[in-house]
Design a protein around this motif. Sequence first.
Motif, PDB file in Angstrom:
ATOM      1  N   THR A  32      -3.484   2.189  -0.202  1.00 12.24           N
ATOM      2  CA  THR A  32      -2.339   1.296  -0.071  1.00 12.24           C
ATOM      3  C   THR A  32      -2.125   0.572  -1.397  1.00 12.24           C
ATOM      4  O   THR A  32      -2.994   0.589  -2.277  1.00 12.24           O
ATOM      5  CB  THR A  32      -2.579   0.259   1.033  1.00 12.24           C
ATOM      6  N   GLU A  33      -0.973  -0.068  -1.541  1.00 13.19           N
ATOM      7  CA  GLU A  33      -0.717  -0.816  -2.772  1.00 13.19           C
ATOM      8  C   GLU A  33      -1.727  -1.941  -2.944  1.00 13.19           C
ATOM      9  O   GLU A  33      -2.148  -2.245  -4.062  1.00 13.19           O
ATOM     10  CB  GLU A  33       0.713  -1.372  -2.755  1.00 13.19           C
ATOM     11  N   GLN A  34      -2.120  -2.567  -1.837  1.00  9.94           N
ATOM     12  CA  GLN A  34      -3.098  -3.643  -1.913  1.00  9.94           C
ATOM     13  C   GLN A  34      -4.449  -3.120  -2.393  1.00  9.94           C
ATOM     14  O   GLN A  34      -5.138  -3.760  -3.202  1.00  9.94           O
ATOM     15  CB  GLN A  34      -3.263  -4.307  -0.540  1.00  9.94           C
ATOM     16  N   GLU A  35      -4.839  -1.933  -1.909  1.00  9.76           N
ATOM     17  CA  GLU A  35      -6.113  -1.346  -2.331  1.00  9.76           C
ATOM     18  C   GLU A  35      -6.088  -0.987  -3.814  1.00  9.76           C
ATOM     19  O   GLU A  35      -7.090  -1.161  -4.517  1.00  9.76           O
ATOM     20  CB  GLU A  35      -6.409  -0.100  -1.490  1.00  9.76           C
ATOM     21  N   ASP A  38      -6.423  -4.292  -5.736  1.00  2.00           N
ATOM     22  CA  ASP A  38      -7.795  -4.792  -5.689  1.00  2.00           C
ATOM     23  C   ASP A  38      -8.714  -3.962  -6.583  1.00  2.00           C
ATOM     24  O   ASP A  38      -9.594  -4.499  -7.263  1.00  2.00           O
ATOM     25  CB  ASP A  38      -8.317  -4.759  -4.249  1.00  2.00           C
ATOM     26  N   SER A  43      -2.051  -7.653  -9.755  1.00  2.00           N
ATOM     27  CA  SER A  43      -1.374  -8.195  -8.580  1.00  2.00           C
ATOM     28  C   SER A  43      -0.670  -7.085  -7.812  1.00  2.00           C
ATOM     29  O   SER A  43      -0.307  -6.040  -8.388  1.00  2.00           O
ATOM     30  CB  SER A  43      -0.354  -9.255  -8.997  1.00  2.00           C
ATOM     31  N   ILE A  44      -0.456  -7.307  -6.537  1.00  5.44           N
ATOM     32  CA  ILE A  44       0.249  -6.314  -5.729  1.00  5.44           C
ATOM     33  C   ILE A  44       1.704  -6.194  -6.188  1.00  5.44           C
ATOM     34  O   ILE A  44       2.315  -5.126  -6.083  1.00  5.44           O
ATOM     35  CB  ILE A  44       0.174  -6.669  -4.222  1.00  5.44           C
TER      36      ILE A  44
END
Length: 277
Positions: A32-35, A38, A43-44
């Motif tokens: 995912t974009e968040q993964e 991280d 930043s996302i």
Amino acid sequence: MNLFAEKEQLSPGHLKIADFVERNPEEILFMTEQEIADKLGVSIATVSRFWRAVGYDNAKAFKIRLRTSEDTTPALKLNKTISRMDTSSLPVQLLEASVSHLQETLSHMKQGDLEHAASILAEARRVYIYAPGPSAGLAELLSFRLSRFGLTVIHLAGSGHELLESLMHMQQEDMVLLMSFTRLLPEAEVILDYAKEVNSKAVLVTDRVDLLYGLSTELSFYVSRGALGEFHSMVTPLLLVEQLVLAVGLLQKELALSKLERLAELRSKYAGKLPRG
């Protein structure tokens, strides 16, 4: 793999993402974009803007392009490598490429590391091996050779929850050898995390220089297998496996010889019932 034509126009944050995507195309498909944010420490919002910066509406559109890209298929990788060679002298060119891989591999090897790895293997109560995909054959060879010396070798499942069935038994007296080519799989990350938790030593064999640092391993070995996006040779990983076996044998010379002598006696005793194939 060159997925992005004009990288010089990207911001530092987007360049970081582009480099990661090019090196880990298969892994990106399931992140995912968040993964991603991280993983790379950005930043996302930076990740979300990245897709438009490289010509796609969003992450979904890019992943569709990636899934249909011929550049990701093993057949095209092999074809790309062969197309640059004079087919009339293919064996010679492959040999020259192998020599180059061996030289690059040796340049990254530190004195004493091989002996250190051998001592970890020899002293372990159980040797766990994680070798998914094309490295599975190397694991079979290593297991066959080490078992002759009396070592207990356990193969960890390549993926999924089945991996945990064996991993749960790992203890401090054990060690794990991981072969991680092209990218670091989530399963490898889980194994390293659990090995650290139980204070079990881990040895990594990889074709990624960046994986030599920052991971919780006792030792890491780099093996050159060819440029990104080309046919990947297994010559150097095979040589390293053979070196590890010989190093363990030399470390336990008397024990190793006694085991091999016992094997010869058994072969002679049961030759009539179990002829060699």
